[in-house]
Design a protein around this motif. Structure first.
Motif, PDB file in Angstrom:
ATOM      1  N   LEU A 216      50.617  36.574  28.327  1.00  0.00           N
ATOM      2  CA  LEU A 216      50.824  35.722  29.516  1.00  0.00           C
ATOM      3  C   LEU A 216      49.039  35.345  28.734  1.00  0.00           C
ATOM      4  O   LEU A 216      47.680  36.633  29.344  1.00  0.00           O
ATOM      5  N   GLN A 217      48.855  34.284  29.605  1.00  0.00           N
ATOM      6  CA  GLN A 217      47.676  33.497  28.996  1.00  0.00           C
ATOM      7  C   GLN A 217      46.849  32.432  30.398  1.00  0.00           C
ATOM      8  O   GLN A 217      45.803  32.530  30.187  1.00  0.00           O
ATOM      9  N   SER A 218      47.385  32.301  31.239  1.00  0.00           N
ATOM     10  CA  SER A 218      47.654  31.196  32.541  1.00  0.00           C
ATOM     11  C   SER A 218      46.936  31.780  32.958  1.00  0.00           C
ATOM     12  O   SER A 218      47.632  31.913  34.299  1.00  0.00           O
ATOM     13  N   LEU A 219      46.252  32.799  33.294  1.00  0.00           N
ATOM     14  CA  LEU A 219      45.776  33.692  34.554  1.00  0.00           C
ATOM     15  C   LEU A 219      44.258  33.569  34.977  1.00  0.00           C
ATOM     16  O   LEU A 219      43.391  32.975  34.945  1.00  0.00           O
ATOM     17  N   LYS A 220      44.211  33.616  36.716  1.00  0.00           N
ATOM     18  CA  LYS A 220      42.993  33.437  36.635  1.00  0.00           C
ATOM     19  C   LYS A 220      42.457  34.510  37.921  1.00  0.00           C
ATOM     20  O   LYS A 220      43.704  35.102  39.008  1.00  0.00           O
ATOM     21  N   LEU A 221      41.649  35.011  37.641  1.00  0.00           N
ATOM     22  CA  LEU A 221      41.264  36.245  38.245  1.00  0.00           C
ATOM     23  C   LEU A 221      40.038  35.651  39.542  1.00  0.00           C
ATOM     24  O   LEU A 221      38.823  34.957  39.504  1.00  0.00           O
ATOM     25  N   ILE A 222      40.742  36.118  40.571  1.00  0.00           N
ATOM     26  CA  ILE A 222      39.853  35.606  42.183  1.00  0.00           C
ATOM     27  C   ILE A 222      38.800  36.109  42.974  1.00  0.00           C
ATOM     28  O   ILE A 222      39.386  37.798  42.695  1.00  0.00           O
ATOM     29  N   ILE A 223      38.067  37.010  42.317  1.00  0.00           N
ATOM     30  CA  ILE A 223      37.463  38.055  43.741  1.00  0.00           C
ATOM     31  C   ILE A 223      36.346  37.653  44.347  1.00  0.00           C
ATOM     32  O   ILE A 223      36.455  36.515  44.563  1.00  0.00           O
ATOM     33  N   ASN A 224      36.051  38.825  45.356  1.00  0.00           N
ATOM     34  CA  ASN A 224      35.074  38.299  46.744  1.00  0.00           C
ATOM     35  C   ASN A 224      34.482  39.970  47.694  1.00  0.00           C
ATOM     36  O   ASN A 224      35.440  40.710  46.563  1.00  0.00           O
TER      37      ASN A 224
ATOM     38  N   TYR B 133      35.759  35.482  35.895  1.00  0.00           N
ATOM     39  CA  TYR B 133      36.560  35.693  37.512  1.00  0.00           C
ATOM     40  C   TYR B 133      36.378  34.449  38.333  1.00  0.00           C
ATOM     41  O   TYR B 133      35.059  33.948  37.395  1.00  0.00           O
ATOM     42  N   GLU B 134      37.012  34.122  39.442  1.00  0.00           N
ATOM     43  CA  GLU B 134      36.066  32.911  39.877  1.00  0.00           C
ATOM     44  C   GLU B 134      35.357  33.722  41.410  1.00  0.00           C
ATOM     45  O   GLU B 134      36.732  34.723  42.298  1.00  0.00           O
ATOM     46  N   VAL B 135      34.835  33.856  42.310  1.00  0.00           N
ATOM     47  CA  VAL B 135      34.330  34.091  43.252  1.00  0.00           C
ATOM     48  C   VAL B 135      35.115  33.871  44.857  1.00  0.00           C
ATOM     49  O   VAL B 135      34.482  31.596  44.860  1.00  0.00           O
ATOM     50  N   ASP B 136      35.884  33.516  45.081  1.00  0.00           N
ATOM     51  CA  ASP B 136      35.661  33.546  46.517  1.00  0.00           C
ATOM     52  C   ASP B 136      35.656  33.226  47.280  1.00  0.00           C
ATOM     53  O   ASP B 136      36.044  34.415  47.863  1.00  0.00           O
ATOM     54  N   PRO B 137      35.185  33.249  48.547  1.00  0.00           N
ATOM     55  CA  PRO B 137      35.145  33.497  49.317  1.00  0.00           C
ATOM     56  C   PRO B 137      35.929  33.833  50.960  1.00  0.00           C
ATOM     57  O   PRO B 137      35.667  34.557  51.548  1.00  0.00           O
ATOM     58  N   ASN B 138      37.047  33.217  50.714  1.00  0.00           N
ATOM     59  CA  ASN B 138      38.114  32.958  51.659  1.00  0.00           C
ATOM     60  C   ASN B 138      39.086  34.395  51.091  1.00  0.00           C
ATOM     61  O   ASN B 138      40.208  33.918  52.451  1.00  0.00           O
ATOM     62  N   LEU B 139      38.929  34.785  49.845  1.00  0.00           N
ATOM     63  CA  LEU B 139      39.585  35.964  50.333  1.00  0.00           C
ATOM     64  C   LEU B 139      39.992  36.810  51.347  1.00  0.00           C
ATOM     65  O   LEU B 139      38.772  37.017  50.601  1.00  0.00           O
ATOM     66  N   VAL B 140      40.773  36.912  51.633  1.00  0.00           N
ATOM     67  CA  VAL B 140      40.485  38.449  51.953  1.00  0.00           C
ATOM     68  C   VAL B 140      41.464  39.235  52.441  1.00  0.00           C
ATOM     69  O   VAL B 140      41.676  40.059  52.675  1.00  0.00           O
ATOM     70  N   ARG B 141      42.719  38.793  51.556  1.00  0.00           N
ATOM     71  CA  ARG B 141      43.684  40.019  51.696  1.00  0.00           C
ATOM     72  C   ARG B 141      44.537  40.162  53.202  1.00  0.00           C
ATOM     73  O   ARG B 141      44.095  39.982  53.902  1.00  0.00           O
ATOM     74  N   GLY B 142      45.433  40.148  52.487  1.00  0.00           N
ATOM     75  CA  GLY B 142      46.329  40.446  53.895  1.00  0.00           C
ATOM     76  C   GLY B 142      47.124  41.894  54.656  1.00  0.00           C
ATOM     77  O   GLY B 142      47.327  42.020  55.644  1.00  0.00           O
TER      78      GLY B 142
END
Ligand code: HAM
Length: 420
Positions: free
Chosen positions: A155-163, A248-257
């Motif tokens: 897989l290549q089209s991957l995006k890692l989001i962290i917070n 990676y991208e930092v996304d402050p709205n990533l809160v997880r469920g």
């Protein structure tokens, strides 16, 4: 009769893909020194209420909960982390000299969700949990493992989001700010969010219904409320990721469920064209309070999980064919009772020698047996005719080259082993 909504059968033709992917996931986990744990598919309901959190959608709306015949409240596991932590405590793994304890698991999970492409009511998660270390290097290791699982499958089209969700202090401050921010527009939010605002305002940020509300976009960011320690921790996690060349991208709205998270949270998304509406492939994060919440000693932990359903969808969206061997080593063609008995013996000997072998069970004619062998992609076909039977040999045909040789019965296994 049909399979219940949100479930599926994995039948031959597809099950090979599952086997391939599952083996790959296990191989990589072993390379990272994770060991397998298997926990029950059902647990006491209380485990998930305490573990996943009373205010989450999972616990409030999605659990398959029932009373067993002993009047105990039982729940089909909606996720793996709570069970793994329960087992970690129950088996006193915190006392093992090998710390952190690094575990992986695969198995079905159950959530009563609205089924759609990539969202099932029974789905298979593969996950890892590392318990006993608060080193940011292990956060980066778990993220790198997750990324590598996908990358090694092509897989290549991957995006890692962290917070970072910070520690208790950061969260309390953020919580106050969220309440102050949403209180004035409370009446415009959905009913669930009105309750969430009282019980767990962070959950408001995860609401699917109110996603487009103006107040969502201007909500206070957790990153502005991180304590010095949390902020330093997050900086280190990012430094490790940089060193490992993991973008990676930092996304402050990533809160997880799920409620157990603090500090690092992350999700991996597919941005492949045609992947569909749900783009999250996997998610995870740190849960430093969970072991204690479930009755163990204070122990930090971090992990992640993916579903194999979404992984296979992503492979399909990127047009990746898995290298699955769909061939058969050998098919024995035999005509008549006597030959069929001999064929059964040969097939048995070959299988005992570790060679894949098949014969006819439909009393087909010679030509139809050859056709059957072709359909199964047989590499070799053994023919037992009248003459062969009398003389004690089989005609062995290499289906790729078309070459034929007469091989006496006893020598067939060795011949095939050498030529396969
Ligand atoms: P989660 O985000 O709820 O986290 O689920 C992890 C992954 O499971 C999702 O990213 C998705 O791939 C898959 N998944 C979830 N629900 C469904 C569904 N209905 N159908 C298909 N796939 C689904 C957890 O479960 C945490 N236990 C992860 C974790 C482990 N955090 C720390 N350690």
């Amino acid at each position: 009769m049909k399979a219940p909504r949100g479930t599926q059968d994995i039948i031959p033709g597809v099950s090979e893909k599952w086997q391939f992917v599952e083996k790959q996931l296990i191989d990589i986990s072993r390379r990272y020194n994770y060991k397998e744990i298997r926990t029950p598919i059902f647990e006491h309901t209380e485990l998930f209420q305490r573990g996943v959190g009373e205010t989450t959608d999972i616990v409030q709306k999605e659990m398959y909960t029932f009373k067993d015949k002993g009047d105990r409240s039982i729940t089909l596991r909606p996720e793996g982390t709570a069970s793994v932590v329960r087992s970690f405590v129950e088996h006193k793994m915190f006392g093992s000299p090998n710390q952190p304890v690094k575990l992986f698991y695969t198995g079905p999970m159950f959530r009563y969700e609205r089924p759609q492409q990539g969202r099932m009511r029974q789905f298979v998660q593969f996950g890892v949990e590392a318990l006993g270390s608060a080193d940011p290097a292990i956060d980066a290791e778990v993220i790198s493992l997750a990324m590598n699982l996908y990358r090694e499958l092509g897989l290549q089209s991957l995006k890692l989001i962290i917070n970072s969700l910070g520690d208790k202090e950061s969260r309390n401050n953020h919580r106050e700010a969220l309440i102050a921010h949403f209180q004035p527009v409370k009446g415009e939010l959905c009913e669930d969010c009105q309750t969430r605002l009282e019980q767990n305002p962070l959950r408001v940020l995860d609401c699917k219904q109110d996603r487009e509300h103006e107040a969502m976009k201007t909500a206070p960011s957790i990153l502005d409320f991180l304590s010095d320690d949390s902020s330093a921790y997050f900086t280190k996690v990012k430094a490790y990721l940089d060193e490992m060349n993991i973008p990676y991208e930092v996304d402050p709205n990533l809160v997880r469920g799920l409620d157990y998270y603090n500090h690092t949270a992350f999700e991996i998304m597919s941005d492949a064209e045609g992947f569909g509406a749900i783009t999250t492939l996997s998610g995870g994060g740190r849960y430093n309070g969970l072991v204690q919440d479930l009755g163990g000693p204070e122990t930090p932990g971090i992990g992640f999980a993916l579903s194999i359903e979404r992984l296979l969808m992503a492979l399909e969206a990127e047009g990746i064919d898995l290298p699955i061997d769909e061939s058969l080593d050998c098919f024995v063609v035999a005509l008549g009772d006597e030959a069929s008995i001999k064929a059964a013996g040969i097939v048995n000997t070959l299988r005992n020698a570790g060679i894949q072998a098949e014969k006819d069970y439909q009393e087909r004619k010679m030509k139809a047996q050859f056709k059957a062998a072709n359909r199964l992609n047989a590499k070799f076909v053994l023919v037992l005719g009248v003459e062969e039977l009398q003389e004690g040999y089989a005609t062995v045909k290499n289906m790729e080259t078309g070459e034929q040789e007469n091989i006496v019965f006893d020598e067939i296994p060795v011949y095939l082993e050498q030529n396969l």
